[in-house]
Design a protein around this motif. Sequence first.
Motif, PDB file in Angstrom:
ATOM      1  N   LEU A 257      -0.557 -17.362   4.441  1.00 53.69           N
ATOM      2  CA  LEU A 257      -0.322 -15.947   5.279  1.00 53.69           C
ATOM      3  C   LEU A 257       1.123 -15.539   4.906  1.00 53.69           C
ATOM      4  CD1 LEU A 257      -1.630 -16.659   8.835  1.00 53.69           C
ATOM      5  CD2 LEU A 257      -2.615 -14.994   6.979  1.00 53.69           C
ATOM      6  N   ASP A 258       1.193 -14.281   4.900  1.00 55.26           N
ATOM      7  CA  ASP A 258       2.720 -13.646   4.803  1.00 55.26           C
ATOM      8  C   ASP A 258       2.398 -12.148   5.724  1.00 55.26           C
ATOM      9  OD1 ASP A 258       5.135 -13.024   4.255  1.00 55.26           O
ATOM     10  OD2 ASP A 258       4.675 -11.960   2.429  1.00 55.26           O
ATOM     11  N   HIS A 259       3.112 -11.997   6.588  1.00 57.91           N
ATOM     12  CA  HIS A 259       3.177 -10.663   7.547  1.00 57.91           C
ATOM     13  C   HIS A 259       1.451 -10.260   7.940  1.00 57.91           C
ATOM     14  CE1 HIS A 259       6.903 -10.051   5.294  1.00 57.91           C
ATOM     15  NE2 HIS A 259       7.118  -9.420   6.317  1.00 57.91           N
ATOM     16  N   GLY A 260       0.999 -11.547   8.492  1.00 57.71           N
ATOM     17  CA  GLY A 260      -0.386 -11.214   9.069  1.00 57.71           C
ATOM     18  C   GLY A 260      -1.392 -10.940   8.007  1.00 57.71           C
ATOM     19  N   LEU A 261      -1.074 -11.132   6.832  1.00 61.85           N
ATOM     20  CA  LEU A 261      -2.349 -11.107   5.664  1.00 61.85           C
ATOM     21  C   LEU A 261      -2.151 -12.337   4.720  1.00 61.85           C
ATOM     22  CD1 LEU A 261      -0.974  -7.575   4.178  1.00 61.85           C
ATOM     23  CD2 LEU A 261      -3.342  -8.017   5.463  1.00 61.85           C
ATOM     24  N   VAL A 262      -3.771 -12.649   4.490  1.00 59.70           N
ATOM     25  CA  VAL A 262      -4.027 -13.845   3.588  1.00 59.70           C
ATOM     26  C   VAL A 262      -3.368 -13.175   2.263  1.00 59.70           C
ATOM     27  CG1 VAL A 262      -5.361 -15.433   2.560  1.00 59.70           C
ATOM     28  CG2 VAL A 262      -5.729 -14.964   4.982  1.00 59.70           C
ATOM     29  N   ILE A 263      -2.562 -13.570   1.656  1.00 62.99           N
ATOM     30  CA  ILE A 263      -1.985 -13.345   0.151  1.00 62.99           C
ATOM     31  C   ILE A 263      -2.549 -14.471  -0.960  1.00 62.99           C
ATOM     32  CG2 ILE A 263       0.024 -12.182   0.979  1.00 62.99           C
ATOM     33  CD1 ILE A 263       1.692 -14.720   0.115  1.00 62.99           C
ATOM     34  N   ALA A 264      -3.020 -15.610  -0.720  1.00 61.71           N
ATOM     35  CA  ALA A 264      -3.387 -16.558  -1.349  1.00 61.71           C
ATOM     36  C   ALA A 264      -4.233 -17.653  -0.902  1.00 61.71           C
ATOM     37  CB  ALA A 264      -2.330 -17.206  -2.433  1.00 61.71           C
ATOM     38  N   GLN A 265      -5.290 -18.178  -1.494  1.00 64.02           N
ATOM     39  CA  GLN A 265      -6.099 -19.528  -0.968  1.00 64.02           C
ATOM     40  C   GLN A 265      -6.639 -20.085  -2.245  1.00 64.02           C
ATOM     41  OE1 GLN A 265      -9.369 -18.838   1.646  1.00 64.02           O
ATOM     42  NE2 GLN A 265      -9.041 -16.810   1.824  1.00 64.02           N
ATOM     43  N   GLY A 266      -6.629 -21.482  -2.207  1.00 67.48           N
ATOM     44  CA  GLY A 266      -7.153 -22.357  -3.017  1.00 67.48           C
ATOM     45  C   GLY A 266      -6.781 -23.727  -2.869  1.00 67.48           C
ATOM     46  N   THR A 267      -6.623 -24.525  -4.172  1.00 66.72           N
ATOM     47  CA  THR A 267      -6.446 -25.964  -4.142  1.00 66.72           C
ATOM     48  C   THR A 267      -4.782 -26.071  -4.296  1.00 66.72           C
ATOM     49  OG1 THR A 267      -6.435 -26.164  -6.553  1.00 66.72           O
ATOM     50  CG2 THR A 267      -8.403 -26.482  -5.254  1.00 66.72           C
ATOM     51  N   PRO A 268      -4.252 -27.045  -3.913  1.00 63.68           N
ATOM     52  CA  PRO A 268      -2.808 -27.309  -3.896  1.00 63.68           C
ATOM     53  C   PRO A 268      -2.188 -26.854  -5.388  1.00 63.68           C
ATOM     54  CG  PRO A 268      -3.514 -29.091  -2.986  1.00 63.68           C
ATOM     55  CD  PRO A 268      -4.884 -28.403  -3.268  1.00 63.68           C
ATOM     56  N   SER A 269      -2.799 -27.204  -6.274  1.00 66.58           N
ATOM     57  CA  SER A 269      -2.396 -26.794  -7.837  1.00 66.58           C
ATOM     58  C   SER A 269      -2.692 -25.365  -8.180  1.00 66.58           C
ATOM     59  CB  SER A 269      -3.315 -27.635  -8.747  1.00 66.58           C
ATOM     60  OG  SER A 269      -4.805 -27.018  -8.626  1.00 66.58           O
ATOM     61  N   ASP A 270      -3.549 -24.823  -7.432  1.00 64.00           N
ATOM     62  CA  ASP A 270      -3.707 -23.293  -7.283  1.00 64.00           C
ATOM     63  C   ASP A 270      -2.584 -22.680  -6.718  1.00 64.00           C
ATOM     64  OD1 ASP A 270      -6.095 -23.267  -8.667  1.00 64.00           O
ATOM     65  OD2 ASP A 270      -7.266 -23.112  -6.858  1.00 64.00           O
ATOM     66  N   ILE A 271      -2.198 -23.258  -5.619  1.00 65.90           N
ATOM     67  CA  ILE A 271      -1.150 -22.449  -4.711  1.00 65.90           C
ATOM     68  C   ILE A 271       0.318 -22.744  -5.336  1.00 65.90           C
ATOM     69  CG2 ILE A 271       0.090 -22.396  -2.683  1.00 65.90           C
ATOM     70  CD1 ILE A 271      -2.820 -21.125  -2.646  1.00 65.90           C
ATOM     71  N   LYS A 272       0.675 -23.656  -6.017  1.00 68.00           N
ATOM     72  CA  LYS A 272       2.033 -24.136  -6.200  1.00 68.00           C
ATOM     73  C   LYS A 272       2.615 -23.274  -7.199  1.00 68.00           C
ATOM     74  CE  LYS A 272       1.213 -27.870  -9.541  1.00 68.00           C
ATOM     75  NZ  LYS A 272       1.491 -29.318  -9.830  1.00 68.00           N
ATOM     76  N   ASP A 273       1.768 -22.502  -8.231  1.00 72.64           N
ATOM     77  CA  ASP A 273       2.262 -21.884  -9.048  1.00 72.64           C
ATOM     78  C   ASP A 273       1.962 -20.377  -9.073  1.00 72.64           C
ATOM     79  OD1 ASP A 273       3.238 -23.940 -10.669  1.00 72.64           O
ATOM     80  OD2 ASP A 273       1.405 -24.304 -11.477  1.00 72.64           O
ATOM     81  N   ASP A 274       1.539 -20.027  -7.676  1.00 74.02           N
ATOM     82  CA  ASP A 274       0.951 -18.659  -7.476  1.00 74.02           C
ATOM     83  C   ASP A 274       2.374 -17.912  -7.118  1.00 74.02           C
ATOM     84  OD1 ASP A 274       0.370 -16.242  -5.692  1.00 74.02           O
ATOM     85  OD2 ASP A 274      -1.750 -17.087  -6.249  1.00 74.02           O
TER      86      ASP A 274
END
Length: 290
Positions: A257-274
């Motif tokens: 979440l950032d400023h009340g919006l979902v900016i990314a979803q996924g597995t830990p490997s997806d998120i760490k490089d987003d």
Amino acid sequence: MKDNILTVDSLMMHFGGIKALNDVNFSIKRHSISALIGPNGAGKTTVFNCLTGFYSATGGKILLNAQDKQTDVIKVLGEPFKAQDFINPVQFGSRIWYKMFGGTHLVNRAGLARTFQNIRLFKEMTVLENLLVAQHMLAQRNLLTGILNTPGYRKAESKLLDTAFYWLEVVDLVEHCNRLAGELSYGQQRRLEIARAMCTGPELICLDEPAAGLNPAETIALSGMIRRLRDDHQLTVLLIEHDMGMVMSISDHIIVLDHGLVIAQGTPSDIKDDQKVIAAYLGAEEEEAA
């Protein structure tokens, strides 16, 4: 979907002109560990408060599939009346019912429990008493049976004690059962709060920053406990946490979440490089993130 224990659709939470949450969408798979992360002020605890009924969401849907039924969380909290309610007697009666008897207790009965960022134990009660209070809806409250100490009353009391000691053993607090909750160390109080939530019999537990204030050894122990809740007790866990090492090591799915919006979803490997996630945490310019 049946494999999703929780579905959040277009969730909004406005405080006057402030949009704390705006069109938040995500789902949580049954028997998973999911993390809700984001910088301070992103709206994470506001999401928890909407899920658990402490806030009545401004809009959207929260559907909980637990206890062999689907619960509309916003509905059971008592929605505001709309013009069409006065045309349909059944719908009008339903709104009246939930306005009178709805509330957070129905969310808990539906199979969702939570802990808090700031520990909320009954500190002047013993550890054991904290867990017995959590089971008050299961207690035999008939005054006459209590006075006469009937077999049914004794059986009900014994079941409450068995449940309390079971969860005390899970969180490694049996030897402290007769101590006042306020005398426990900070880490022990964190574990007691989880045990208290578990005594209500949830299928989904929301943990609000469970590792806050813990040392590295306590954090590792907590991570193992959360895994056991999923693996040994078929529980679904949704946590808010700032310890990214812990989040990445135990999570099956991460929502950012950032400023009340979902900016990314996924597995830990997806998120760490987003790049959007990196920008949100590090404050990079939008054009750099793009």
